[in-house]
Enzyme design. Sequence first.
Site, mmCIF file in Angstrom:
data_model
loop_
_atom_site.group_PDB
_atom_site.id
_atom_site.type_symbol
_atom_site.label_atom_id
_atom_site.label_comp_id
_atom_site.label_asym_id
_atom_site.label_seq_id
_atom_site.Cartn_x
_atom_site.Cartn_y
_atom_site.Cartn_z
ATOM 1 N N THR A 25 26.744 46.374 -4.514
ATOM 2 C CA THR A 25 26.905 47.831 -5.250
ATOM 3 C C THR A 25 27.208 48.644 -3.876
ATOM 4 O O THR A 25 26.870 48.217 -2.802
ATOM 5 C CB THR A 25 26.078 48.278 -5.967
ATOM 6 O OG1 THR A 25 26.115 49.715 -6.414
ATOM 7 C CG2 THR A 25 24.624 48.252 -5.244
ATOM 8 N N THR B 174 27.544 50.753 -9.392
ATOM 9 C CA THR B 174 28.252 49.646 -10.394
ATOM 10 C C THR B 174 26.901 48.513 -10.839
ATOM 11 O O THR B 174 25.662 48.660 -10.229
ATOM 12 C CB THR B 174 28.893 48.786 -9.073
ATOM 13 O OG1 THR B 174 30.065 49.657 -8.618
ATOM 14 C CG2 THR B 174 29.204 47.396 -9.587
ATOM 15 N N ARG C 136 43.359 52.880 -6.898
ATOM 16 C CA ARG C 136 42.321 52.341 -6.053
ATOM 17 C C ARG C 136 41.527 51.356 -6.616
ATOM 18 O O ARG C 136 41.112 51.429 -7.839
ATOM 19 C CB ARG C 136 41.386 53.637 -5.758
ATOM 20 C CG ARG C 136 40.364 53.019 -4.590
ATOM 21 C CD ARG C 136 39.011 52.765 -5.223
ATOM 22 N NE ARG C 136 38.057 52.489 -4.348
ATOM 23 C CZ ARG C 136 36.815 52.045 -4.670
ATOM 24 N NH1 ARG C 136 36.515 51.965 -5.853
ATOM 25 N NH2 ARG C 136 35.691 51.911 -3.675
ATOM 26 N N VAL C 137 41.334 50.228 -6.061
ATOM 27 C CA VAL C 137 40.160 49.054 -6.649
ATOM 28 C C VAL C 137 39.411 48.804 -5.492
ATOM 29 O O VAL C 137 39.646 48.531 -4.287
ATOM 30 C CB VAL C 137 41.283 47.742 -6.890
ATOM 31 C CG1 VAL C 137 40.296 46.703 -7.234
ATOM 32 C CG2 VAL C 137 42.172 47.856 -7.899
#
Length: 322
Positions: free
Chosen positions: A234, A183, A211-212
């Site tokens: 991250t 990320t 999915r989150v």
Amino acid sequence: MISRKKFLKIGVLSGLLPLSKWSGGSSISHPKGRKPVVLSTWNFGKQANKAAWNVLASNGSALDAVEAGARVPEGNPDIRTVGYGGRPDRDGFVTLDACIMDHNDQCGSVAALQHIKHPISVARKVKEESPHVMLVGEGALDFAVSQGFEKENLLTEESRKDWEEWKKDAEYEPEINIENHDTIGMIALDSAGNVSGACTTSGTAWKMHGRVGDSPLIGSGLFVDNEVGAAAATGLGEEIIRVSGSHLVVENMRRGDSPEMACKRAVERIVSKNDSVEGIQVGFIAVNKEGAYGGYSMQEGFSFAVRNSEEDRLIKAQSWNR
Ligand code: GLY
């Protein structure tokens, strides 16, 4: 039912970055700061920082800087963990999560957004053009289109091939590994002394549809408080969410921690919640109002990029499990 052990299985840590580019390990040693400054996660953060720096160096706002910076990996199909070209979920859908937060505590977020290359800019529109903080799925897409964003196919040929390969022996189970967690979290302090942040990702590869992770969640993937500073995360979103990781980092700084110590304590909180940290990678970055900065991770291998008027470098973060 997916076994937790299987879900947390990780791949190797090695090979993420050429060692020659690293500036060596940081220590809790950045007591003095300067502004403006921008920080972002992982090695692609350097390119993103360049775009953000162009804004900051001309006295632009931290908010404009982090949006400009986050758009760089979002638009790069070679970065397979953010935006266009990101790896899909287990059903083959590229679903994107992003959030943005400014110095006035205003924030916007999108989750499970499909077909839009720059979710960070949609998140900013949610902040500025809607009465809400967060939009998800179809609603987020409808909003984006209504704001003039173009619908595109985000599944590149390379990511589609990876997905086909994964399906061959994956038994349709999501798999967490370090490579799938890159990320971009970006935080900046501008020359006016204001902080803002952005966070954007395609989430974990082969995740369950719907999915989150932590990245679009204010307080988990990102938190900004203009009295204190900003933090971004991250890594394994499920673990970051459980401790509201970025909010925790900012609150640690509020109580007097340096940015790196604040990140370290947040990592330690996650450690304290787990019997074993095997297979868990998380990393945090933080900046305070003086422009001092730091980062820290659970496992070795996490780096972050920093740019201010003196430095433009990639820093290998200290890690808990070294
Ligand atoms: N940190 C990104 C995710 O878990 O989705």
